[in-house]
Design a protein around this motif. Structure first.
Motif, mmCIF file in Angstrom:
data_model
loop_
_atom_site.group_PDB
_atom_site.id
_atom_site.type_symbol
_atom_site.label_atom_id
_atom_site.label_comp_id
_atom_site.label_asym_id
_atom_site.label_seq_id
_atom_site.Cartn_x
_atom_site.Cartn_y
_atom_site.Cartn_z
ATOM 1 N N ALA A 73 0.821 -1.022 -0.171
ATOM 2 C CA ALA A 73 0.177 0.129 0.140
ATOM 3 C C ALA A 73 0.914 1.273 0.000
ATOM 4 N N SER A 74 0.427 2.255 -0.937
ATOM 5 C CA SER A 74 1.190 3.481 -0.812
ATOM 6 C C SER A 74 0.287 4.639 -1.067
ATOM 7 N N GLY A 75 0.658 5.931 -0.966
ATOM 8 C CA GLY A 75 0.145 7.006 -1.112
ATOM 9 C C GLY A 75 -0.329 7.877 -0.001
ATOM 10 N N GLY A 76 -0.216 7.470 1.180
ATOM 11 C CA GLY A 76 -0.641 8.295 2.124
ATOM 12 C C GLY A 76 0.090 9.487 2.233
ATOM 13 N N GLY A 77 -0.279 10.335 3.442
ATOM 14 C CA GLY A 77 0.579 11.504 3.669
ATOM 15 C C GLY A 77 -0.040 12.346 4.368
ATOM 16 N N LEU A 78 0.269 13.671 4.412
ATOM 17 C CA LEU A 78 -0.312 14.679 5.420
ATOM 18 C C LEU A 78 -1.196 15.857 4.231
ATOM 19 N N VAL A 79 -2.590 16.057 4.702
ATOM 20 C CA VAL A 79 -3.285 16.974 3.632
ATOM 21 C C VAL A 79 -4.114 17.761 4.579
ATOM 22 N N GLN A 80 -4.390 18.730 4.143
ATOM 23 C CA GLN A 80 -5.100 19.585 4.811
ATOM 24 C C GLN A 80 -6.894 19.166 4.743
#
Length: 121
Positions: A5-12
């Motif tokens: 799995a990939s594509g996660g991150g920090l977003v507003q």
């Protein structure tokens, strides 16, 4: 089956992310795939699932209308497009392959390692 799995991150809040789940072998195309998530201190919960051919999708009420699950069997990949993200969507997101062609809130047979999604307010 191994899953990445990939594509996660920090977003507003209000932003979007697209998660990907890549399987290690082609037999993935015969099985349903689901996305689950686990927030700190909480149980892992169902988010979305897609049938073997993409013809049937199922969503948790909490994500319905904001998240879209899709798959590309030629690429052994399932996606989770997440729009209008909220702080309460913050969690580690896991993909899983079911034993059957259709899946839902029941637990998948094989799990990926998870990707962190953090939504700031």
């Amino acid at each position: 089956v191994q899953l990445q799995a990939s594509g996660g991150g920090l977003v507003q809040a209000g932003g979007s992310l697209r998660l990907s789940c890549v399987a290690s072998r082609r037999t993935f195309s015969n099985n349903a795939v689901g996305w689950f998530r686990q927030a700190p201190g909480k149980e892992r919960e169902f988010a979305a699932a897609i049938s073997w051919n993409g013809g049937t999708t199922t969503y948790a009420d909490s994500v319905k209308g904001r998240f879209t699950i899709s798959r590309d069997n030629a690429k052994n990949t399932v996606y989770l497009q997440m729009n209008s993200l909220k702080p309460e969507d913050t969690a580690v997101y896991y993909c899983g392959v079911y034993l059957s062609s259709y899946g839902g809130t029941n637990s998948p047979r094989h799990w990926g390692q998870g990707t962190q999604v953090t939504v700031s307010s």
